[in-house]
Design an enzyme around this catalytic site. Structure first.
Site, PDB file in Angstrom:
ATOM      1  N   LYS A 138      68.520 113.955  87.072  1.00 44.15           N
ATOM      2  CA  LYS A 138      67.599 114.627  86.143  1.00 44.15           C
ATOM      3  C   LYS A 138      68.432 115.494  85.218  1.00 44.15           C
ATOM      4  O   LYS A 138      69.514 115.934  85.582  1.00 44.15           O
ATOM      5  CB  LYS A 138      66.627 115.531  86.920  1.00 44.15           C
ATOM      6  N   ASP A 178      60.727 113.222  79.926  1.00 42.24           N
ATOM      7  CA  ASP A 178      59.964 114.075  80.850  1.00 42.24           C
ATOM      8  C   ASP A 178      59.273 115.092  79.927  1.00 42.24           C
ATOM      9  O   ASP A 178      59.081 114.798  78.731  1.00 42.24           O
ATOM     10  CB  ASP A 178      60.897 114.740  81.886  1.00 42.24           C
TER      11      ASP A 178
END
Ligand code: NDP
Ligand code: 2IT
Length: 465
Positions: A138, A178
């Site tokens: 991430k 995201d």
């Protein structure tokens, strides 16, 4: 359940897990979201270590909570007034035991190391559940795209990618979107990567359809979350038909959750953003959803405008003085939290249960606090934890990678069918694993254990790396 199961080292598996959790807290101070995510997974793994002490001797838990690599970098850029701006960029390469690092980029002012580590940690188990071969990662930045011009967003993305490009690659690390990173940002990031490397590859997912993107990727997280909810209901012979549904957020995941709920005959009645909640007792139909998409994706406006446009709807502004979110106090059958982490606290969970909510399917990552999760489990409602319920997004990113590797594109129907099959498979893994480990119906244990075993066994096979 307290236990004193002996391990080869004489420490009970419970004591051992408590020690690992304490070490994680001590070594990573000021990262409460990371602690929360680790504790939830390790609590489920108490059931596994009793049967498999070999993971303890190989120190799989100590290794799995430690990122393989953390990249932190300066992102300087010039705003429209000619001023120098400096943000912080991150990429957490958490685990590559079952494939290249894979996971989104978040651009939001709240982004920090601990939040990205929690997201990267969750991603490892989520990606394992998808049935595809993807490791976990991430990244992101504390850059706030709100109120920025397209040119400012482009200059920021170019500066961000100038550093990130040296660390990623189609077989190494494949970022995606995201919060705050959608089609526009992926486009600017891809353009800069291609320019720097002189390579047109599938280094990012969520790409535009004309330049390597997959049909259904924008829809996939929301659609998948609703497919997961439908699978949960199916175990008791029920369906989403006619169910009143609460949806939070109004971004990518929320929009396509509403669309799929409408496809399946349900009635979505709420949306929100950081300014507040809209409650539409008449239901958010396709025409109103189309209007929301235009508001959020093109005009980048605030959700309160909905109540000005559709007069039967009510706007409830955000009130930080309240101990609860009024959205979760609205009576409904099902809840689809799709905004951000910890958006459902214990008071919210109690309100949902009191009002007869029978199902929670998590589109956002870790939207329920630990106390809220325990209340859902104790109440024995259908509870689809994020790493299972929202895995459709990254699964379809995996399908985009496959199409890129083959240099061809599947039809909308083909990708949607594969997404649906994957969501059913994830539900089955969670359901069967929960049962096999003695906690039938507890999909939190099912998801954590099901996701863990594949990664842990790959780590055992690959030696001490
Ligand atoms: P978007 O940026 O498209 O939308 C985010 C929405 O959540 C906006 O309505 C935003 O409101 C709201 N929101 C974000 N942060 C906060 C906050 N701190 N307080 C209140 N509201 C907030 O993001 P996505 O829809 O892509 O992501 C939503 C959630 O889904 C996240 O948890 C993400 O990690 C998760 N997720 C996303 C996937 C994807 O494929 N995109 C895949 C799997 C999970 P505002 O505009 O006012 O900030
Ligand atoms: O949290 C997530 O799974 C995502 N933001 C999607 C990641 C991806 O690589 O598609």
């Amino acid at each position: 359940m307290a236990s004193t199961t002996a391990t080869p080292f004489g420490t009970s598996s419970n004591d051992y897990i408590d020690q690992v959790i304490s070490q994680v807290k001590a070594k990573n101070p000021a990262e409460p979201e990371f602690h929360q995510a680790v504790r939830e997974v390790l609590d489920s793994l108490r059931l596994v270590l009793k049967r498999h002490p070999e993971y303890q001797s190989a120190k799989i838990l100590e290794r799995i909570v430690e990122p393989e690599r953390v990249i932190l970098f300066r992102v300087p850029w010039i705003d429209d007034h000619g001023n120098v701006q400096v943000n912080r960029g991150f990429r957490i390469e958490m685990n590559s035991a079952i494939g290249p690092y894979k996971g989104g980029l978040r651009f939001h002012p709240s982004v920090n190391l601990g939040i990205l580590k929690f997201l990267a940690f969750e991603q490892v188990f989520k990606n394992s559940l998808t049935t595809l071969m993807m490791g976990g990662g991430k990244g992101g930045s504390d850059f706030d795209p709100k109120g920025k011009s397209d040119n400012e967003v482009m200059r920021f993305c170019q500066s961000f990618m100038t550093e990130l490009a040296r660390h990623i690659g189609p077989d190494t690390d494949v970022p995606a979107g995201d919060i705050g990173v959608g089609g526009r940002e992926i486009g600017y990031l891809f353009g800069q990567y291609k320019r720097l490397k002189n390579e047109f590859t599938g280094v990012l997912t969520g790409k535009g359809l004309n330049w390597g993107g997959s049909l259904i990727r924008p829809e996939a997280t929301g659609y998948g979350c609703v497919y997961f909810a439908a699978e949960m209901l199916k175990t008791k012979g029920d369906s989403l038909e006619g169910k009143e549904c609460l949806v939070s957020g109004s971004g990518n995941v929320s929009q396509y959750t509403v669309e799929k709920l409408l496809d399946l005959g349900a009635k979505p009645i709420t949306l929100s953003d950081s300014s507040g909640v809209i409650f539409d007792p008449e239901g958010i139909d396709r025409e109103k959803l189309h209007w929301v998409m235009e508001l959020k994706n093109m005009r980048r406006g605030r959700i309160r405008e909905y109540a000005e446009k559709f007069r039967k709807a009510e706007f409830l502004p955000t009130n930080v003085e309240l101990d609860h979110n009024p959205l979760w106090k609205i009576k409904a059958d099902c809840a689809f939290p799709s905004a951000t982490q910890n958006e459902i606290n214990a008071a919210d969970a109690a309100n949902l249960i009191k009002n007869g909510c029978k199902l929670v399917s998590e589109g956002a990552n870790m939207p329920s606090t630990a106390d809220a999760t325990n209340l859902f489990l104790d109440a024995k409602i259908f509870y689809g934890p994020a790493k299972a319920a929202n895995a459709g997004g990254v699964a379809t990113s995996g399908l985009e990678m496959s199409q890129n590797s083959m240099r061809l594109g599947w039809t909308r129907e083909e990708v949607d069918k594969r997404l649906h099959t994957i969501m059913c498979a994830i539900h089955k893994t969670c359901y069967d694993t929960a049962e096999a480990y003695g906690t039938p119906g507890n999909l939190v244990n099912g998801a954590n254990i099901g996701g863990f075993l594949k990664v842990a066994n790959a780590m055992m096979d690959q030696g001490l790396v």
